[in-house]
Design a protein around this motif. Structure first.
Motif, short mmCIF file in Angstrom:
data_model
loop_
_atom_site.label_atom_id
_atom_site.label_comp_id
_atom_site.label_asym_id
_atom_site.label_seq_id
_atom_site.Cartn_x
_atom_site.Cartn_y
_atom_site.Cartn_z
N ILE A 1 0.86 -1.18 0.00
CA ILE A 1 0.00 0.00 0.00
C ILE A 1 0.89 1.24 0.00
O ILE A 1 1.85 1.33 0.78
CB ILE A 1 -0.92 -0.01 1.23
N VAL B 1 -2.86 6.38 1.70
CA VAL B 1 -3.97 6.10 2.61
C VAL B 1 -4.76 7.37 2.90
O VAL B 1 -4.18 8.43 3.16
CB VAL B 1 -3.45 5.53 3.96
N THR C 1 -7.36 2.91 0.43
CA THR C 1 -5.95 2.69 0.12
C THR C 1 -5.70 2.66 -1.38
O THR C 1 -6.57 2.32 -2.17
CB THR C 1 -5.45 1.35 0.72
N THR D 1 0.93 1.50 7.09
CA THR D 1 -0.42 1.74 6.59
C THR D 1 -1.34 2.22 7.70
O THR D 1 -2.09 3.19 7.55
CB THR D 1 -0.99 0.46 5.96
N THR E 1 2.47 6.20 2.57
CA THR E 1 3.02 5.34 3.62
C THR E 1 4.51 5.56 3.81
O THR E 1 5.03 5.35 4.91
CB THR E 1 2.75 3.86 3.32
#
Length: 350
Positions: free
Chosen positions: A209, A212, A235, A328, A344
């Protein structure tokens, strides 16, 4: 046959590993289930902060040794593995001490309650020849493993979206447990607690990821204080795919559910680990997978860990791998605090 210098028993040609469970509260019973299913592992110590409770749990489990002093376990040369089922803020500290004492380590999720402790543990584990596994049992369970194989086989084409929904009422797990009501020990509410499982599954199935956006709130759990009982997390994955996680600790449904749906160009995969349902849809034709034996991965994760020790491989959910989940979750908290999308890579130890 050459025997292990630290006194291990052997089963046929395989070493039997002695395990010390540190933090034998309610959730530790799930770890007991995992260890008892292993022919080449045996719980030999129970550790709790209260000596009488340690004794009671040891008697319940049929374990000979118990103590309130975890350092006795670290000093015992016959202990090969320590299993940490502890408050979040103790994970990194005791895991690093265990490595320094020459023990392999299993620890409960999350990796830690903050990014600094998480990074310290990840670095210590990476530098050690010993094995460390975060007990993200969902990743080892039947449904997630099956979904992973289908994705790798290209069954639904290129996946472009995953949706997870944790509809849970877990207030019972917080009753009488003081540390679960302390934000400095928890690191957050439902997202860093149960939500860690879901984020780990989403990363396992879809890759890392990178961005976010999140909103969190506390609607019906005043005992949590400033910590959230409900979260929505959007995400973006490195592949370009999108993800959405909704999580609540105060669900008012008839029963809990933990469901996931992965949408691909040719079809979809859907499963719910509570309802024990698993479906695939290919070219708009839906079929139920009747052949699956549902599991939450409690046994499989311990089997995997012992295999990693024997074969000198890195556990699937190693601390370094789980840094992606920590970044995350902490990015989600930062997004909720600031109202912006957070990358992230911004979440780094100072």
């Amino acid at each position: 046959m050459t025997r292990n210098p630290i006194g291990a028993r052997y089963l046929e040609d395989r070493m039997v590993y002695n395990v010390a469970v540190i933090g034998a509260g309610n959730w530790s019973k799930n770890h007991l289930l995992g260890w008892r299913a292993q022919k080449d592992a045996k719980i030999t110590w129970v550790v709790r902060s209260n000596e009488e409770r340690a004794k009671a749990r040891a008697e319940e489990w049929g374990v000979a040794n118990y103590t309130a002093d975890y350092k006795k376990v670290f000093a015992d040369p016959d202990v090969h593995i320590v299993d940490l089922v502890l408050p979040h803020d103790l994970h990194a500290k005791l895991a690093i001490e265990a490595l320094e004492a020459g023990k392999h380590v299993v620890l409960e999720k999350p990796l830690a309650e903050n990014i600094e402790d998480a990074q310290r543990l990840a670095d210590a584990a990476a530098a050690s020849k010993l094995k460390v596994m975060v007990a993200e049992n969902w990743n080892y369970g039947t449904f997630v493993s099956r979904a992973k194989k289908l994705l790798e086989a290209g069954a639904i084409g290129r996946p472009y979206m995953i949706r997870g929904a944790l509809d849970l009422d877990i207030r019972y797990a917080f009753k009488g447990v003081a540390w679960r009501h302390q934000s400095e020990r928890m690191g957050g509410g439902v997202l860093i607690d149960a939500g860690t499982h879901a984020i780990s599954v989403m990363r396992h199935l879809m890759g890392e990821i990178t961005e976010v956006s999140a909103q969190i709130d506390n609607y019906d759990f005043p005992d949590l204080g400033s910590m959230e009982d409900t979260a929505l997390v959007l995400t973006r994955f490195a592949s370009g795919a999108m993800g959405l996680l909704s999580a609540t600790a105060v669900a008012t449904k008839v029963r809990n559910s933990t469901s996931f749906m992965i949408m691909g160009e040719k079809g979809a995969i859907e499963f719910d680990t509570h309802d024990r349902s698993f479906f695939t849809t290919i070219d708009k034709k839906r079929s139920e997978e009747f052949t699956l034996e549902p599991s939450r991965g409690l046994v499989e994760q311990m089997t995997h860990f012992l295999s990693a020790i024997r074969e000198d491989t890195t556990p699937l959910t190693s601390p370094m791998e789980q840094m992606g989940s920590m970044r995350t979750i902490l990015a989600a908290y930062e997004s909720a605090r600031t109202g912006r999308t957070v990358k992230t890579e911004e979440i780094r130890a100072k």
